[in-house]
Design an enzyme around this catalytic site. Structure first.
Site, PDB file in Angstrom:
ATOM      1  N   GLU A   1       0.758  -1.185   0.182  1.00  0.00           N
ATOM      2  CA  GLU A   1      -0.093   0.165   0.414  1.00  0.00           C
ATOM      3  C   GLU A   1       0.979   1.137   0.394  1.00  0.00           C
ATOM      4  OE1 GLU A   1      -3.201   0.726  -0.498  1.00  0.00           O
ATOM      5  OE2 GLU A   1      -3.187  -1.723  -0.810  1.00  0.00           O
TER       6      GLU A   1
ATOM      7  N   TYR B   1      -7.153   6.121   3.024  1.00  0.00           N
ATOM      8  CA  TYR B   1      -7.551   5.369   2.661  1.00  0.00           C
ATOM      9  C   TYR B   1      -6.498   4.127   2.699  1.00  0.00           C
ATOM     10  CZ  TYR B   1      -5.488   2.287  -0.494  1.00  0.00           C
ATOM     11  OH  TYR B   1      -5.572   0.917  -1.923  1.00  0.00           O
TER      12      TYR B   1
ATOM     13  N   ASP C   1     -10.357   5.008  -2.652  1.00  0.00           N
ATOM     14  CA  ASP C   1      -9.078   5.110  -3.661  1.00  0.00           C
ATOM     15  C   ASP C   1      -9.474   5.624  -4.549  1.00  0.00           C
ATOM     16  OD1 ASP C   1     -10.204   3.684  -5.053  1.00  0.00           O
ATOM     17  OD2 ASP C   1      -8.017   2.847  -5.532  1.00  0.00           O
TER      18      ASP C   1
END
Length: 319
Positions: free
Chosen positions: A65, A148, A166
């Site tokens: 991520e 996020y 996102d």
DNA sequence: AAAGCGTGGAC
DNA sequence: TGTCCAAGCTT
């Protein structure tokens, strides 16, 4: 507001109720059909990405991520593998120098992410017993973890129910629900509300739904040249039904790069990365001619903690 | 809250 | 070619 409508199904005149009135939740059965449509598509079309495998640890998901924040999947793949091989756990990374993280980051871009990932590893090691926390608030408190990323890790790694919003998801909702080509520049409360409305009730289903909608945005409902003909939401999409009106509004971006401080920083840091050890000022002077801008960029790097001055006119990556 | 922050690929 | 875009975060 518009909505994802039920498809005009000629075969089965659906007994499902029409789209609900504003404020009321659509019928569960209708939601269920929508979810199944997207989840089926995901099951058949999902990419085989390493951070989605069952063996991917929460740490691996977190690493992915961080790397995927503004960097395309294709460029992340090799960096992700190398990173986890070197630092399989947060404690492994925390035990190493932050400069090593910056070096391993290579050319992924936005190297502050490397520094923040290192800082997150330190925090996880010192405050969470070396385990990536599964609590959204605890994740959010980590360096480099925003709304996020916290939701993504909690959802993908821990299979929790979160709104994962996102750029892909925002675009899918903008089109399918709101009927416009692109979402607004900044995420709005209305977008969060919309995403929450459509989020499946069951955590496990919600987690898969989150990644499925993202994947749909990444592969089909793309920013440019969307493949609407291949979209499982073709018949339901508000934008499609409206005739795919083009985006109206201010230019969405327009950042030049050539000649910017950003480019200067990139050049300087590349020298530091590639030289293992200390670097004399002269080596930096070679890569950026403008002395004023060069000094400003270097100061910025030092202020950010990406570069460490060791002596007058000598620099290195942080230890 | 708008701006700053890298890099490379696609069209 | 230049423009736009890519699983954002921070200040």
């Amino acid at each position: 507001m518009a909505a994802i409508t039920s498809p005009p199904s000629p075969a089965t005149p659906s007994p499902a109720a029409p789209p609900a009135a504003p404020g009321a939740a659509p019928p569960t059965t209708w939601h269920g059909e929508l979810h199944a449509t997207v989840l089926d598509w995901y099951g058949a079309n999902a990419r085989d990405l390493p951070w989605r495998t069952a063996s991917a640890s929460p740490w691996a998901v977190m690493v992915s991520e961080f790397m995927l924040q503004q960097t395309p999947v294709k460029r992340v793949l090799p960096a992700y593998a190398a990173w986890l091989e070197r630092w399989p756990t947060p404690a492994d990374l925390a035990a190493d120098a932050p400069g090593e993280a910056v070096r391993m980051w290579g050319r992924l871009g936005y190297p502050r992410r490397a520094l923040r990932l290192h800082a997150a590893a330190v925090a996880i090691t010192e405050q969470h017993g070396g385990r990536v926390p599964d609590d959204h608030a605890a994740l959010l408190a980590l360096p480099g973890v925003g709304e996020y990323t916290a939701a993504a890790v909690a959802s993908f790694a821990f299979r929790q129910r979160h709104v994962v919003l996102d750029t892909n998801v925002r675009r899918v909702f903008a089109r399918a629900v709101t009927g416009v080509e692109y979402p607004a520049q900044a995420t709005t409360a209305a977008e969060r509300r919309t995403a929450a409305e459509y989020l499946p009730a069951t955590p496990e289903t919600a987690a898969t739904w989150a990644v499925a909608v993202m994947e749909l945005g990444a592969l089909v409902c793309t920013a440019r040249g969307p493949e609407c003909g291949a979209c499982p939401l073709f018949d339901r999409c508000a934008w499609q039904r409206a005739g795919r009106p083009p985006y109206e509004g201010p230019a969405r971006r327009g950042q030049t790069y050539e000649g910017t401080d950003r480019q200067a920083r990139g050049r300087l840091l590349a020298v530091l990365r590639d030289a293992h050890g200390e670097v004399p000022q002269a080596r930096l002077d070679e890569v950026w001619p403008d002395a004023v801008q060069r000094a400003r960029a270097l100061d910025g790097l030092v202020a950010d903690g990406l570069v460490e001055p060791v002596a007058q006119g000598v620099y290195r990556l942080p230890r």
